[in-house]
Design a protein around this motif. Structure first.
Motif, PDB file in Angstrom:
ATOM      1  N   ILE A   1      -4.126   3.404   9.058  1.00 14.73           N
ATOM      2  CA  ILE A   1      -5.465   3.689   9.577  1.00 14.73           C
ATOM      3  C   ILE A   1      -5.641   5.195   9.679  1.00 14.73           C
ATOM      4  CG2 ILE A   1      -7.023   3.385  11.525  1.00 14.73           C
ATOM      5  CD1 ILE A   1      -5.578   0.723  12.097  1.00 14.73           C
ATOM      6  N   GLU A   2      -6.602   5.715   8.981  1.00 16.15           N
ATOM      7  CA  GLU A   2      -6.871   7.153   8.992  1.00 16.15           C
ATOM      8  C   GLU A   2      -8.392   7.307   8.971  1.00 16.15           C
ATOM      9  OE1 GLU A   2      -4.239   9.314   8.985  1.00 16.15           O
ATOM     10  OE2 GLU A   2      -5.293  11.226   8.730  1.00 16.15           O
ATOM     11  N   ARG A   3      -8.997   7.303  10.143  1.00 13.34           N
ATOM     12  CA  ARG A   3     -10.470   7.292  10.207  1.00 13.34           C
ATOM     13  C   ARG A   3     -10.999   8.717  10.194  1.00 13.34           C
ATOM     14  NH1 ARG A   3     -13.133   4.135  14.825  1.00 13.34           N
ATOM     15  NH2 ARG A   3     -14.950   4.641  13.552  1.00 13.34           N
ATOM     16  N   LEU A   4     -11.350   9.187   9.030  1.00 13.82           N
ATOM     17  CA  LEU A   4     -11.834  10.566   8.904  1.00 13.82           C
ATOM     18  C   LEU A   4     -13.158  10.767   9.621  1.00 13.82           C
ATOM     19  CD1 LEU A   4     -11.093  11.131   5.095  1.00 13.82           C
ATOM     20  CD2 LEU A   4      -9.628  11.621   7.046  1.00 13.82           C
ATOM     21  N   THR A   5     -14.008   9.756   9.593  1.00 12.92           N
ATOM     22  CA  THR A   5     -15.366   9.936  10.104  1.00 12.92           C
ATOM     23  C   THR A   5     -15.538   9.361  11.513  1.00 12.92           C
ATOM     24  OG1 THR A   5     -16.224   7.850   9.226  1.00 12.92           O
ATOM     25  CG2 THR A   5     -16.221   9.747   7.731  1.00 12.92           C
ATOM     26  N   ALA A   6     -14.423   9.040  12.178  1.00 13.96           N
ATOM     27  CA  ALA A   6     -14.508   8.330  13.466  1.00 13.96           C
ATOM     28  C   ALA A   6     -15.331   9.089  14.502  1.00 13.96           C
ATOM     29  CB  ALA A   6     -13.103   8.080  14.012  1.00 13.96           C
ATOM     30  N   GLY A   7     -15.258  10.414  14.493  1.00 16.01           N
ATOM     31  CA  GLY A   7     -15.919  11.167  15.543  1.00 16.01           C
ATOM     32  C   GLY A   7     -17.355  11.550  15.237  1.00 16.01           C
ATOM     33  N   THR A   8     -17.780  11.362  14.003  1.00 15.73           N
ATOM     34  CA  THR A   8     -19.042  11.988  13.570  1.00 15.73           C
ATOM     35  C   THR A   8     -20.279  11.365  14.218  1.00 15.73           C
ATOM     36  OG1 THR A   8     -18.028  12.675  11.504  1.00 15.73           O
ATOM     37  CG2 THR A   8     -20.435  12.537  11.542  1.00 15.73           C
ATOM     38  N   ALA A   9     -20.334  10.042  14.271  1.00 12.70           N
ATOM     39  CA  ALA A   9     -21.568   9.396  14.730  1.00 12.70           C
ATOM     40  C   ALA A   9     -21.864   9.694  16.198  1.00 12.70           C
ATOM     41  CB  ALA A   9     -21.494   7.888  14.500  1.00 12.70           C
ATOM     42  N   ALA A  10     -20.817   9.954  16.982  1.00 13.61           N
ATOM     43  CA  ALA A  10     -21.017  10.188  18.417  1.00 13.61           C
ATOM     44  C   ALA A  10     -21.027  11.677  18.767  1.00 13.61           C
ATOM     45  CB  ALA A  10     -19.924   9.482  19.221  1.00 13.61           C
ATOM     46  N   ALA A  11     -20.901  12.525  17.752  1.00 15.25           N
ATOM     47  CA  ALA A  11     -20.711  13.948  18.056  1.00 15.25           C
ATOM     48  C   ALA A  11     -21.997  14.652  18.471  1.00 15.25           C
ATOM     49  CB  ALA A  11     -20.092  14.653  16.850  1.00 15.25           C
ATOM     50  N   TYR A  12     -23.119  14.270  17.880  1.00 11.85           N
ATOM     51  CA  TYR A  12     -24.370  14.997  18.149  1.00 11.85           C
ATOM     52  C   TYR A  12     -25.543  14.036  18.291  1.00 11.85           C
ATOM     53  CZ  TYR A  12     -21.680  19.103  17.045  1.00 11.85           C
ATOM     54  OH  TYR A  12     -20.720  20.079  17.071  1.00 11.85           O
ATOM     55  N   ALA A  13     -26.569  14.510  18.983  1.00 11.34           N
ATOM     56  CA  ALA A  13     -27.792  13.733  19.150  1.00 11.34           C
ATOM     57  C   ALA A  13     -28.616  13.851  17.870  1.00 11.34           C
ATOM     58  CB  ALA A  13     -28.585  14.252  20.344  1.00 11.34           C
ATOM     59  N   CYS A  14     -28.315  13.021  16.931  1.00 10.63           N
ATOM     60  CA  CYS A  14     -28.967  13.070  15.624  1.00 10.63           C
ATOM     61  C   CYS A  14     -29.456  11.656  15.313  1.00 10.63           C
ATOM     62  CB  CYS A  14     -27.945  13.543  14.581  1.00 10.63           C
ATOM     63  SG  CYS A  14     -28.549  13.532  12.895  1.00 10.63           S
ATOM     64  N   PRO A  15     -30.752  11.492  15.006  1.00 11.34           N
ATOM     65  CA  PRO A  15     -31.282  10.124  14.903  1.00 11.34           C
ATOM     66  C   PRO A  15     -30.791   9.325  13.692  1.00 11.34           C
ATOM     67  CG  PRO A  15     -32.987  11.762  14.395  1.00 11.34           C
ATOM     68  CD  PRO A  15     -31.803  12.522  14.891  1.00 11.34           C
ATOM     69  N   HIS A  16     -30.457  10.018  12.619  1.00 19.24           N
ATOM     70  CA  HIS A  16     -30.093   9.289  11.391  1.00 19.24           C
ATOM     71  C   HIS A  16     -28.686   9.691  10.964  1.00 19.24           C
ATOM     72  CE1 HIS A  16     -34.320   8.178  11.167  1.00 19.24           C
ATOM     73  NE2 HIS A  16     -34.594   9.451  11.423  1.00 19.24           N
ATOM     74  N   VAL A  17     -27.771   8.745  11.037  1.00 16.93           N
ATOM     75  CA  VAL A  17     -26.372   9.058  10.731  1.00 16.93           C
ATOM     76  C   VAL A  17     -25.756   7.932   9.906  1.00 16.93           C
ATOM     77  CG1 VAL A  17     -24.062   9.494  11.689  1.00 16.93           C
ATOM     78  CG2 VAL A  17     -26.077  10.411  12.855  1.00 16.93           C
ATOM     79  N   SER A  18     -24.993   8.315   8.915  1.00 12.47           N
ATOM     80  CA  SER A  18     -24.221   7.340   8.152  1.00 12.47           C
ATOM     81  C   SER A  18     -22.814   7.894   7.951  1.00 12.47           C
ATOM     82  CB  SER A  18     -24.907   7.105   6.798  1.00 12.47           C
ATOM     83  OG  SER A  18     -23.989   6.574   5.874  1.00 12.47           O
ATOM     84  N   THR A  19     -21.800   7.106   8.316  1.00 16.19           N
ATOM     85  CA  THR A  19     -20.421   7.540   8.096  1.00 16.19           C
ATOM     86  C   THR A  19     -19.697   6.471   7.290  1.00 16.19           C
ATOM     87  OG1 THR A  19     -19.425   6.508  10.053  1.00 16.19           O
ATOM     88  CG2 THR A  19     -20.427   8.684  10.355  1.00 16.19           C
ATOM     89  N   ARG A  20     -18.935   6.923   6.325  1.00 14.18           N
ATOM     90  CA  ARG A  20     -18.215   5.982   5.462  1.00 14.18           C
ATOM     91  C   ARG A  20     -16.798   6.480   5.230  1.00 14.18           C
ATOM     92  NH1 ARG A  20     -22.966   6.673   2.668  1.00 14.18           N
ATOM     93  NH2 ARG A  20     -21.976   7.853   0.993  1.00 14.18           N
ATOM     94  N   ASP A  21     -15.841   5.585   5.401  1.00 13.95           N
ATOM     95  CA  ASP A  21     -14.454   5.907   5.094  1.00 13.95           C
ATOM     96  C   ASP A  21     -14.001   5.134   3.859  1.00 13.95           C
ATOM     97  OD1 ASP A  21     -12.551   7.626   6.772  1.00 13.95           O
ATOM     98  OD2 ASP A  21     -13.883   6.780   8.299  1.00 13.95           O
TER      99      ASP A  21
END
Ligand code: MOS
Length: 736
Positions: free
Chosen positions: A311-331
């Protein structure tokens, strides 16, 4: 609700309780253990990356002096696959077929009377291979790609549409190399069979998972296996998975019917215990002209062993990092003929944060906006994915205090605008929002007639301070002096504990010890519930508190008695109880569980002619909830920052493009920071107790490293005007 009191034990902190053992050599690490009649095992490893073994000739090896056994896939017998635990399943058991899937794969183990004999004999082994073409490169179109491998990709809003219409956009690709944990102490396993009972000393951060894996491998009940690790040494995540060499040590001991010691060599430390996989990450960010984030797309791809899972979640922190309305993270993971990757300090988060926080810096320059101001403007006041309030969050305070101490306001915005003599000076910063992790954990506590307590759990201490902090907490929960507490760990005979990983152990083990200590107080109250001689007769847990080895009534502290008096009067030698952590239910509580937050500020000097980079200041401002021991906590953050400097500037395991052999598998070629590379570093702790465990802590094991690479890359851009998106940032990249 609890009997926790803030007493001076908690806060500034005590010295390490295990310090004297360590400096006098009395602390025994796994390779220090021995048994009478010990034999030595040496691993033989594949010299091709892909293919199969056509023939393996052990004749000369078996005839060599002192050799007791040679075990290959032809005579290893069947070994079972270990179970899934907190970090997934262990790698497949070794020597089960003739397939070769990576350079350095264990293909034989040679056992002899001495280490020298085993080593010499291992070199006499001859192997004929059928070599196949190896897949070695992350971008190889033939490689299998796993998309959304853990079902944890995140999505909110409509990223494609909003990226297209955003007035300001950045888009960039970042890469990070393979890195190795390479603790100074070589990983070791010492195994002893007594009939069908197995005792193992092992370098591990997760003894109960090693036990479960060995039980599955050999088809014996877990109760027959004891794994011991009172001192791990450095591990940095490499001890989180039970590796094949651990099974091989036990197999060797079973085969020669003698205890066996197996110690990895330094080159084997590069291929046998996981590594941080190399990555490629694409980021797109859209913002309005005032710097308000509109959309973020983050796709991260990392390498994976051909027959492994990790398990190596590169994008694990991105969606919760900033108040941004549109976010997509893919590993994504790509299967290659490489040694199995594994966890290495802040696995995934460290690499993902590098990409995200560099991209934000690039956006700040596009906007002609201060990078700190950009982050403040987009601070996530509530958890942006769930919309729930955070359990606690003091990231703004991290920015404020970190920037203040750093004198961030002295920064002039234009790249190459600050100088110190001939050196270019750069300021860079990055933010970190870390994940939350509190797995199940149990502990046992005994209080004895002499007034001392023994608290234990099958956890580990990788030098982070588990012994020390758990001793502090036990003393606080029981109202006993520190020297009346004995804390034990690293033994599977103790109640099960999770991995020391994911920055989760203090929260989870501390909670288990809290629960056990509460149970112990209940047990004492039960003993005196009808005792007319006791001033505590009829008391409930909520009626009492503890201090100085004594239980007393909250409403009248003169009414109470010592633990020892109760035990003596009732003819008891001890009281012993179990406790298990109550698993908090943040969603039911209507809050989003927060990990630690941090802001990292870095100053560099760059020689404009030579590209030399000197890190001159590092300030880490951390919201880690309540800090139990400021000395050890600061030490932990500083250690992480040193790792971050290594990640940014030095570390890279280089594989030969043809064979997959690691070309720099020594400490003279694989560079890590030494004192000369590391400035004095400051750590500031801010924030308040988090409500999701009784101690108020948030995990700080990994946040020290995260963000340093981005802050450094951003500082180097500010110094030089050169944006390096590929780690490590070496002088050739700066000069090209
Ligand atoms: Mo850490 S990589 O969770 O030891």
């Amino acid at each position: 609700m609890t009997t926790v009191q803030t007493i001076p034990l908690i806060g500034p902190g005590i010295h390490r309780v295990d310090g004297p053992l360590k400096v006098t050599g009395a602390a025994h690490y796994p390779s220090d253990f021995s048994f009478p009649n010990l034999a030595y095992a040496v691993l033989v490893q594949s010299t091709i990356a892909a293919g199969s073994i056509r023939h393996i000739d052990t004749t000369a090896t078996l005839a060599a002096p002192g050799v007791l056994a040679v075990i290959t896939h032809e005579n290893a017998g069947q070994l079972g696959q270990g179970p899934i635990a907190n970090l997934g399943a262990p790698p497949p058991p070794p020597l089960q077929n003739n397939r070769i899937v990576h350079y350095g794969q264990h293909i034989a183990v040679v056992v002899a009377e001495t280490l020298e004999q085993a080593t010499a004999a291992s070199q006499l082994l001859t192997v004929d291979y059928d070599t196949a073409e190896a897949l070695l490169h992350l971008v190889d179109p033939r490689a299998e790609v796993l998309t959304n491998p853990w079902g944890l990709d995140q999505q909110r809003g409509d990223v494609a549409t909003n990226l297209a219409i955003a007035p300001v956009r950045v888009e960039a690709t970042y890469t990070t190399p393979a890195e190795t944990t390479n603790a100074l102490g070589l990983f070791a396993t010492v195994a002893l069979w007594d009939g069908d009972t197995l005792t193992v000393h092992d370098t591990t951060q997760y003894p109960v998972h090693v036990r479960a894996t060995l039980a599955a491998a050999f088809g014996v009940p877990e109760e027959k296996i004891r794994v011991l690790v009172p001192f791990v040494g450095g591990a940095f995540g490499a001890g989180l998975r039970p590796w094949p060499h651990v099974i091989l040590a036990a197999l060797a001991a079973q085969r020669v019917k003698r205890p066996v010691k197996l110690v990895l060599t330094r080159p084997q430390m590069f291929t046998s215990i996981g590594h941080r996989p190399n990555t490629v990450q694409h980021i797109k960010i859209g913002a309005s002209n005032d710097g308000t984030l509109i959309a973020i797309e983050h796709e991260g791809t990392s390498s994976l062993g051909m027959e492994d899972n990790n398990i190596e979640r590169l994008t694990a922190g991105t969606a919760a990092a900033y108040a941004c309305p549109h976010v997509s993270t893919r590993d994504r993971q790509v299967r290659l003929n490489i040694p199995s990757p594994g966890s290495m300090r802040a696995p995934g988060e460290a690499e993902g944060n590098f990409a995200l926080e560099c991209a934000l810096d690039e956006l700040a320059y596009e906007l002609k906006m201060d990078p700190l101001e950009l982050r403040l403007r987009n601070n996530a006041q509530i958890h942006p994915q769930s919309g729930l309030p955070w359990s606690s969050k003091a990231l703004r305070e991290c920015y404020k205090q970190g920037a203040g101490l750093f004198n961030w306001s002295r920064r002039t915005p234009t790249p190459r605008s600050m100088r110190d003599g001939r050196w270019l000076v750069g300021y860079g910063m990055a933010a970190v929002s870390y994940v939350w992790y509190q797995p199940p954990c149990q502990a046992r506590v005994s209080l004895f007639r002499d007034g001392t307590a023994y608290v234990r759990s099958a956890a580990t201490d990788i030098g982070t301070g588990t012994y020390t902090v758990m001793t502090q907490l036990s003393a606080e929960f029981l109202g006993l002096p520190l020297d009346h507490i004995r804390f034990g760990l690293g033994d599977t005979e103790m109640p099960p504990a999770p991995n020391e990983g994911g920055s989760g152990l203090v929260g989870t083990l501390g909670s288990a010890i809290h629960a056990a200590c509460q149970q112990l107080l209940v047990a004492f109250l039960n003993v005196v519930s009808h005792d007319t001689a006791s001033p505590l007769r009829g008391c409930l847990l909520e009626d009492i508190t503890v201090s100085h080895g004594r239980i007393h009534r909250k409403n009248d502290p003169t009414q109470g008695e010592e633990y020892t008096a109760i035990l003596a009067r009732h003819g008891l030698e001890e009281l012993t109880v179990y406790g298990e952590n109550t698993r908090p239910q943040p969603q039911k509580m209507g809050i989003a569980p927060a990990g630690a937050f941090g802001a990292k500020f870095v100053e560099v000097r760059v020689d404009p002619d030579l590209g030399l980079i000197r890190v001159t200041r590092v300030i880490s401002a951390i919201d880690g909830g309540r800090i139990l021991n400021e000395k050890l906590a600061a030490s932990q953050i500083i250690g992480g920052a040193v790792g971050g400097i290594g990640m940014a500037l030095l570390e890279e395991a280089v594989s030969d493009a043809e064979t997959g052999r690691i070309a720099n598998a020594t400490f003279s070629d694989y560079l890590v920071p030494v004192n000369a590379d590391v400035p004095n570093m400051d750590v500031i702790f801010v924030g308040e107790a988090d409500p999701l465990n009784p101690m108020g802590t948030k995990g700080i094991g990994e946040i020290g490293l995260i963000g340093i690479a981005a802050a450094l890359a951003n500082a180097i851009y500010h110094a030089t005007g050169k944006r390096i998106r590929d780690l490590p940032i070496t002088l050739d990249k700066l000069l090209s």
